[in-house]
Structure formats: C-alpha cells, structure tokens
Design a protein around this motif. Sequence first.
Motif, PDB file in Angstrom:
ATOM      1  N   HIS A   1       0.828  -1.208   0.000  1.00  0.00           N
ATOM      2  CA  HIS A   1       0.000   0.000   0.000  1.00  0.00           C
ATOM      3  C   HIS A   1       0.867   1.264   0.000  1.00  0.00           C
ATOM      4  O   HIS A   1       2.107   1.179  -0.051  1.00  0.00           O
ATOM      5  N   ASN A   2       0.222   2.413   0.057  1.00  0.00           N
ATOM      6  CA  ASN A   2       0.945   3.678  -0.039  1.00  0.00           C
ATOM      7  C   ASN A   2       1.923   3.880   1.110  1.00  0.00           C
ATOM      8  O   ASN A   2       2.978   4.502   0.939  1.00  0.00           O
ATOM      9  N   GLY A   3       1.599   3.378   2.299  1.00  0.00           N
ATOM     10  CA  GLY A   3       2.533   3.454   3.417  1.00  0.00           C
ATOM     11  C   GLY A   3       3.784   2.627   3.164  1.00  0.00           C
ATOM     12  O   GLY A   3       4.900   3.049   3.501  1.00  0.00           O
ATOM     13  N   HIS A   4       3.621   1.461   2.561  1.00  0.00           N
ATOM     14  CA  HIS A   4       4.777   0.642   2.188  1.00  0.00           C
ATOM     15  C   HIS A   4       5.636   1.359   1.144  1.00  0.00           C
ATOM     16  O   HIS A   4       6.869   1.301   1.203  1.00  0.00           O
ATOM     17  N   LEU A   5       4.976   1.987   0.191  1.00  0.00           N
ATOM     18  CA  LEU A   5       5.718   2.719  -0.845  1.00  0.00           C
ATOM     19  C   LEU A   5       6.560   3.835  -0.216  1.00  0.00           C
ATOM     20  O   LEU A   5       7.734   4.014  -0.569  1.00  0.00           O
TER      21      LEU A   5
ATOM     22  N   GLU B   1       4.067   6.558   9.888  1.00  0.00           N
ATOM     23  CA  GLU B   1       3.259   7.772   9.833  1.00  0.00           C
ATOM     24  C   GLU B   1       1.794   7.472   9.521  1.00  0.00           C
ATOM     25  O   GLU B   1       1.482   6.570   8.750  1.00  0.00           O
ATOM     26  N   LYS B   2       0.902   8.185  10.180  1.00  0.00           N
ATOM     27  CA  LYS B   2      -0.516   8.340   9.810  1.00  0.00           C
ATOM     28  C   LYS B   2      -1.409   7.126  10.064  1.00  0.00           C
ATOM     29  O   LYS B   2      -2.622   7.275  10.120  1.00  0.00           O
ATOM     30  N   ALA B   3      -0.860   5.926  10.186  1.00  0.00           N
ATOM     31  CA  ALA B   3      -1.691   4.742  10.443  1.00  0.00           C
ATOM     32  C   ALA B   3      -0.891   3.721  11.214  1.00  0.00           C
ATOM     33  O   ALA B   3       0.214   3.347  10.795  1.00  0.00           O
TER      34      ALA B   3
END
Length: 413
Positions: free
Chosen positions: A14-18, A194-196
């Motif tokens: 997902h975007n957090g992994h990216l 971050e964020k989650a």
Amino acid sequence: MRTVGLIVEYNPFHNGHLYHLQQSVKITKADAVVAVMSGHFLQRGEPALADKWTRTEMALRGGCDLVIELPVAYSTQAAEWFAYGAVALLGATGVVDSLCFGSESGELGPLRRIARAVANEPEPFPRLLAEALAAGVSYPAAYSAAVRRFMEAAGDAEAAAYPLAQPNNTLGLHYLLALERLGSAVEPCTIRREKAGYAQATITDARIASATAIRKLVAERKSPAEAAPYVPASTLELLLRAAAEGRGPVGWADYERPLFHKLLAEQAGTLGEYREMSEGLEHRLARVLTRLPALDFKSLLDALKTKRYTRTKLQRALLAVLLGHRKEWLTPNRLRDGVRYIRVLGFTDKGRALLRRMRQTARLPVLLSAARPPEPYPFLELDVRASAVYALAWRDAGPEECFRDYYGKPVTL
C-alpha cells in the motif's frame, strides 16, 4: 552497488509501504532493494489476502529489485523467530548492506542499547521474564515488562521507558536482537511509521491506511476496488486481476471447513502435538468445540480468547493445525540453525544483476524453483505444502495451481 534489505509481508502493498521503501532508499543511499517477504501465511497467523506471486509482483512494481521468500517455518512464528529467520536470510545473500524497518518511535538508539543488553539473556533477565509470565499476561506483554525492569536496574531510564508495547517497535527490537545473535555486519536503521498504526482498523487519512484497515474494507464491501485510495495503481490492478481469476481476496473464512475437519477429528492429546498448543490450550480448544454457537472461525476465536491467549497466538495455533505443523518439526534448535537455502520469488533487471553477484557472495544455495533442490530441505517442503493448502481457497484450483512451487518460475519485471 549499495543494497538495502526490507522485511515485509505486503498484505497488500500500500501507499505506506511505498513511502517506507522510498525513504529506506533515500536514507541508506541504496542502489538496490532486497525484500524478504512472507509467503502464503503470515506472522499474525493469517492467510495472505493475495498469493505470494501476486504480492511479489506488487513489490517489484513498487520498487523492490529482488524478492526472496521467508519460509512458512518462520513467517508464522512470534516476533523472535520471525525476525531471526528474515535477518538470517538477508545476511546470507552477501549483498545486503543495511536493514531498514518501520517503527512507531523512529528512534534507533534506545532499541540498540536494549538489544545489546539482553541479546544473550544475562541474569536476572530470565527471572524477570518468568515473573512477568507468572502474572498471567501474554508473552509480548511479559517480555516488555521484563525489558523495562532490566533496563531500569541497568540505570538506562530512556531505554526502560521505550514503548515496546507498540508492535513495530517490538518487531524492530527483535530485528536488532537477531543481528546481535547472528553477529551480522548488516547496519540497521529505522523510519517512523506515519498516519496509520500497524493494526489500526479505522482509516483516518485520505491516502494512508494500515494493511489491516485495507483488508477490513475489502472484506466488508466485498471488492478489492475499495482499496483504490490507499494503494498504488499497480497494486489495485493486481488485486483486481487475482479476483477476476478466482484467486482472491483470501481470508480465514476460506479455510473453515478443512480447519474444523482437523479439529473435530483430533483428540485433545493429539492437538497438543501441534506448534503453539501450550499452557493447556489444546484442552480449552476441545471443550470450546462442544459449545460453539456456530462452526465458523470468528465464533471459535471469540470463544477461545482470554487474557493470556491473544487473538494472534490463537490464530497461529489454529494455523499450525491447518498446516499440520508439529512441535518437533520446529523446535528452537531447528529454527536456530536457520534456513538452508535462499528461495527467489521474483526480480527486476537490477535484481538479476544482484543474483549474479550472489553466485560469489551467497552463503546458501540460491533456488529459483522448489523442483529438484540440491538436497532435501524440510523447510522448503513445508512451503510447498503450505502453498497447496493456500490454493484450496481459489476457484477451480488443480494440481498445477496447488503445486506451482514446483511448476512455476520467479516473477520477472
């Protein structure tokens, strides 16, 4: 070529992994990325949302250059052995210079001091851990409490106050413990999450959500398309492709019938032979089965859960039953011996160059397929069987799909 190693599940990517991948490359000034990725079954005792080849392609399209498999013998373990297996594999490649992991704190200093202090479990650490366990709490909570008291006694107030109860911080500590115990030259670094949060089931940001929240959203709305705001376009494309081909999304509900068949056919005494069946859990399981409101996975978990038996421990125990993983196959001594091979799941052109280097640097045989290994590898056979069980969730899976480990080639990009 400087290379950073990542330890991942990408369930899904997902975007957090990216963000983590991109920041890892930036901080370490790496030219290439090697990911050690769990296969079909994961550290919290769950089946992956998508199969390991689909998730390998997610990883490659997201920026990884070489993806190698963390065997199911380690990928379904608690943090200590999960981390040990993954760190050992990264070191065995001979091409990885650094390991970059996410953490809630983003601080490496206190974690390194804790790891160096307790890696060999000096006195009185074992006693402190035993006392914490005797209070009836889960093992992770007991371990955190023992670390806190040990570091307080050592006069390191900052390390004693470190928030080990947070899951990524705990995993980070076990990565560092593994580096210490293995005498590894791989240099660690960490990036603040971050964020989650790791297991945050609610979504509070327009683009970043935890993998837990994404899986929950997909399951509730019964469509991978719901993940669109929180994953790269390539991940969404691959999730939709897997769904169209009848290969996902996969969850515990897909394995209820084979799981309950095994549970109902076994006696409490034989259930106790499976990994993670400890502290009388097999007897509690046998009692609970007779009074469940329904034969479904959620009802079973709800009925089994106690203060000591966390959902994660219970899921790992039930997964061991499903996969047939017996205690004598995965003893601490066998796990400590490490993986005897490096199984390649996929690579890019840059990854191909890494594989060429590994011909000279790797300390273990590098396998591009599970077919005809140079010698019998028990852990590899467990992976093959786990893949076959995983395929039971697919629509119209035949022998070739079940045994793709034998028939398939690595994913290339």
